[in-house]
Motif scaffolding. Structure first.
Motif, PDB file in Angstrom:
ATOM      1  N   MET A 127      16.480  31.079  -3.908  1.00 34.25           N
ATOM      2  CA  MET A 127      15.243  31.826  -3.434  1.00 34.25           C
ATOM      3  C   MET A 127      13.853  31.179  -4.029  1.00 34.25           C
ATOM      4  O   MET A 127      14.077  31.266  -5.321  1.00 34.25           O
ATOM      5  CB  MET A 127      15.672  33.305  -3.376  1.00 34.25           C
ATOM      6  N   SER A 128      13.218  31.485  -3.410  1.00 31.74           N
ATOM      7  CA  SER A 128      11.732  31.237  -3.990  1.00 31.74           C
ATOM      8  C   SER A 128      11.378  32.291  -4.692  1.00 31.74           C
ATOM      9  O   SER A 128      11.642  33.497  -4.496  1.00 31.74           O
ATOM     10  CB  SER A 128      10.720  30.636  -2.723  1.00 31.74           C
ATOM     11  N   SER A 129      10.212  32.206  -5.622  1.00 30.27           N
ATOM     12  CA  SER A 129       9.771  33.277  -6.544  1.00 30.27           C
ATOM     13  C   SER A 129       9.109  34.320  -5.546  1.00 30.27           C
ATOM     14  O   SER A 129       9.170  35.660  -5.884  1.00 30.27           O
ATOM     15  CB  SER A 129       8.880  32.654  -7.423  1.00 30.27           C
ATOM     16  N   GLU A 130       8.809  33.995  -4.191  1.00 33.00           N
ATOM     17  CA  GLU A 130       8.275  35.074  -3.377  1.00 33.00           C
ATOM     18  C   GLU A 130       9.154  35.688  -2.471  1.00 33.00           C
ATOM     19  O   GLU A 130       8.612  36.708  -1.604  1.00 33.00           O
ATOM     20  CB  GLU A 130       7.145  34.473  -2.444  1.00 33.00           C
ATOM     21  N   ALA A 131      10.616  35.395  -2.497  1.00 31.70           N
ATOM     22  CA  ALA A 131      11.242  35.990  -1.551  1.00 31.70           C
ATOM     23  C   ALA A 131      11.538  37.573  -1.599  1.00 31.70           C
ATOM     24  O   ALA A 131      11.499  37.974  -2.769  1.00 31.70           O
ATOM     25  CB  ALA A 131      12.759  35.193  -1.870  1.00 31.70           C
ATOM     26  N   ASN A 167      12.186  35.518 -12.528  1.00 31.66           N
ATOM     27  CA  ASN A 167      11.589  35.141 -11.593  1.00 31.66           C
ATOM     28  C   ASN A 167      12.146  34.842 -10.161  1.00 31.66           C
ATOM     29  O   ASN A 167      11.649  34.786  -9.158  1.00 31.66           O
ATOM     30  CB  ASN A 167      10.953  33.913 -12.002  1.00 31.66           C
ATOM     31  N   ARG A 168      13.475  34.507 -10.329  1.00 28.38           N
ATOM     32  CA  ARG A 168      14.183  34.106  -9.099  1.00 28.38           C
ATOM     33  C   ARG A 168      15.448  34.714  -8.973  1.00 28.38           C
ATOM     34  O   ARG A 168      16.283  35.105  -9.892  1.00 28.38           O
ATOM     35  CB  ARG A 168      14.311  32.510  -9.156  1.00 28.38           C
ATOM     36  N   ARG A 207      18.721  26.559   4.948  1.00 29.61           N
ATOM     37  CA  ARG A 207      17.474  25.934   4.362  1.00 29.61           C
ATOM     38  C   ARG A 207      16.162  26.323   5.093  1.00 29.61           C
ATOM     39  O   ARG A 207      15.144  26.466   4.359  1.00 29.61           O
ATOM     40  CB  ARG A 207      17.714  24.484   4.161  1.00 29.61           C
ATOM     41  N   GLY A 263      12.489  32.409   2.656  1.00 27.02           N
ATOM     42  CA  GLY A 263      12.400  32.772   1.269  1.00 27.02           C
ATOM     43  C   GLY A 263      13.485  32.011   0.669  1.00 27.02           C
ATOM     44  O   GLY A 263      13.657  32.242  -0.514  1.00 27.02           O
ATOM     45  N   ALA A 267      14.350  28.691  -1.305  1.00 24.55           N
ATOM     46  CA  ALA A 267      13.633  27.632  -1.767  1.00 24.55           C
ATOM     47  C   ALA A 267      14.490  26.077  -1.814  1.00 24.55           C
ATOM     48  O   ALA A 267      14.076  25.158  -1.387  1.00 24.55           O
ATOM     49  CB  ALA A 267      13.378  27.659  -3.166  1.00 24.55           C
ATOM     50  N   ASP A 268      15.899  26.318  -1.756  1.00 26.47           N
ATOM     51  CA  ASP A 268      16.814  25.315  -2.072  1.00 26.47           C
ATOM     52  C   ASP A 268      18.015  25.621  -1.739  1.00 26.47           C
ATOM     53  O   ASP A 268      18.513  26.890  -2.038  1.00 26.47           O
ATOM     54  CB  ASP A 268      16.588  24.508  -3.293  1.00 26.47           C
TER      55      ASP A 268
END
Ligand code: PEP
Ligand code: MN
Length: 346
Positions: free
Chosen positions: A5-9, A35-36, A54, A58, A60-61
């Motif tokens: 997940m992205s840090s903003e998720a 952070n993640r 994908r 939220g 990221a990868d």
């Protein structure tokens, strides 16, 4: 499979991923870092491909951990395999030489090349009746007449033979005559053809595509295996790179890499990689030293008049050197040179 997940998720994004995976019948394990957050997925990974994880908010990868090929992978089959061609083994502990003309031109040329191959220690004959040529003006092969010549030469010399098949419609015809079917580099992603040879009931020699990654090459093998045929031998024949001094760049590291990833035997083609007679011997030595289970080389009684690939075909004196390299290096690598099985075993 792991979803990063992205840090903003937001928490809701994480919950949405978990619930989608669970709805699809899988399990999701959430691990929250400083952070993640990452989510480990367990279950049938292939089913997750259609979930479009994908593209979710939220995410990221999405990282795949297990290999996408199953049947040819060592994960599911830790022991390395041996494939038999008319009784001749290709696999661990053996060093098997396949040799013969690039193309069948005449009965005399094929017989002479087969005798040269056998004298050099080959236990399997190569020769093509169908040639996939880059130019439509080049010799395309003799078709079924070429297969008949190969069958006569097999009888005369006592070597089983491998021949290329270039399209799905010809698979049954080539399988009627040949002991092993070859898929050429230009057809390495012809999925219909791969499936057809998977059903043909003959071992298959699968060349690496000119621009295939190792994963794409193993996926091509998986197409054959998935149709019920695990008798597949992989052949590293050089890949296309920026280098123009050789016909192709022999990717020698592919040999140990593939042997770690797959249980299938791997052989090296020093003729089509180097594209030049004087490179065949050093590249053959390199292939053996890297751990190849065998070599496939072009030979021709009169390379100067060959209708296909004359500049790389070995002649008598070169063959003696090749035979010496094979016999000398095999024991160093704890391998026994495969002897011709004789027609009794074919
Ligand atoms: C061949 O072996 O004759 C041949 C055409 O090889 P590739 O498909 O590797 O070019
Ligand atoms: Mn050729």
């Amino acid at each position: 499979m792991v979803v990063v997940m992205s840090s903003e998720a937001e928490s809701a994004d994480v919950d949405a991923v978990v619930s989608l995976v669970e709805t699809a019948g899988g399990e999701a394990f959430v691990s929250r870092g400083v952070n993640r957050t990452i989510i480990g997925l367990v279950g049938d990974v292939d089913r997750y491909a259609s979930l479009n994880l994908r593209g979710m908010a939220g995410v990221a990868d999405v990282i795949r951990i297990s290999s996408p090929y199953k049947l040819v992978s060592r994960e599911h089959h830790p022991e390395r395999s041996t494939v038999r061609v008319g009784g001749v083994p290709i696999g661990p502990g053996h060093l098997t030489l396949l040799a013969g003309p690039c193309a069948v031109e005449t009965p005399d040329q094929t017989l002479a090349a087969a005798r040269m191959a056998k004298a050099a220690g080959a236990s399997i004959l190569r020769g093509d009746a169908f040639k996939p040529r880059t130019s439509p003006y080049s010799f395309q092969g003799l078709g079924e007449d070429g297969l008949k010549i190969l069958a006569d030469v097999r009888q005369e010399v006592g070597l089983p033979f491998v021949a290329e098949v270039v399209n799905a419609a010809d698979v049954d015809l080539v399988a009627l005559y040949a002991d092993m079917l070859r898929i050429g580099a230009r057809n390495a992603q012809n999925f219909e053809l791969l499936q057809a040879v998977g059903r043909a009931g003959r071992p298959v020699l699968l060349k690496r595509g000119l621009s295939s990654t190792i994963e794409e090459w193993l996926m091509a093998a998986e197409y054959i295996a998935q149709r019920g045929n695990l008798e597949v031998v992989l052949c590293e024949r050089g890949i296309r790179t920026f280098e123009t001094a050789t016909r192709n760049t022999l990717d020698i590291s592919a040999v140990p890499v593939v042997q770690r990833l797959s249980h299938l035997p791997v052989i090296v083609d020093p003729s089509h990689s180097g594209g030049s007679r004087n490179l065949v011997l050093p590249l053959a030595r390199a292939g053996i030293a890297a751990g190849a289970d065998g070599l496939i080389v072009d030979v021709h009684p009169h390379p100067e008049t060959a209708l296909c690939d004359g500049p790389q075909a070995l002649k008598d004196e070169d063959l003696a050197e090749l035979a010496e390299a094979v016999r000398g290096l095999a024991p160093v690598l704890s391998r026994a040179v495969t002897e011709p099985a004789g027609l009794a075993a074919v």
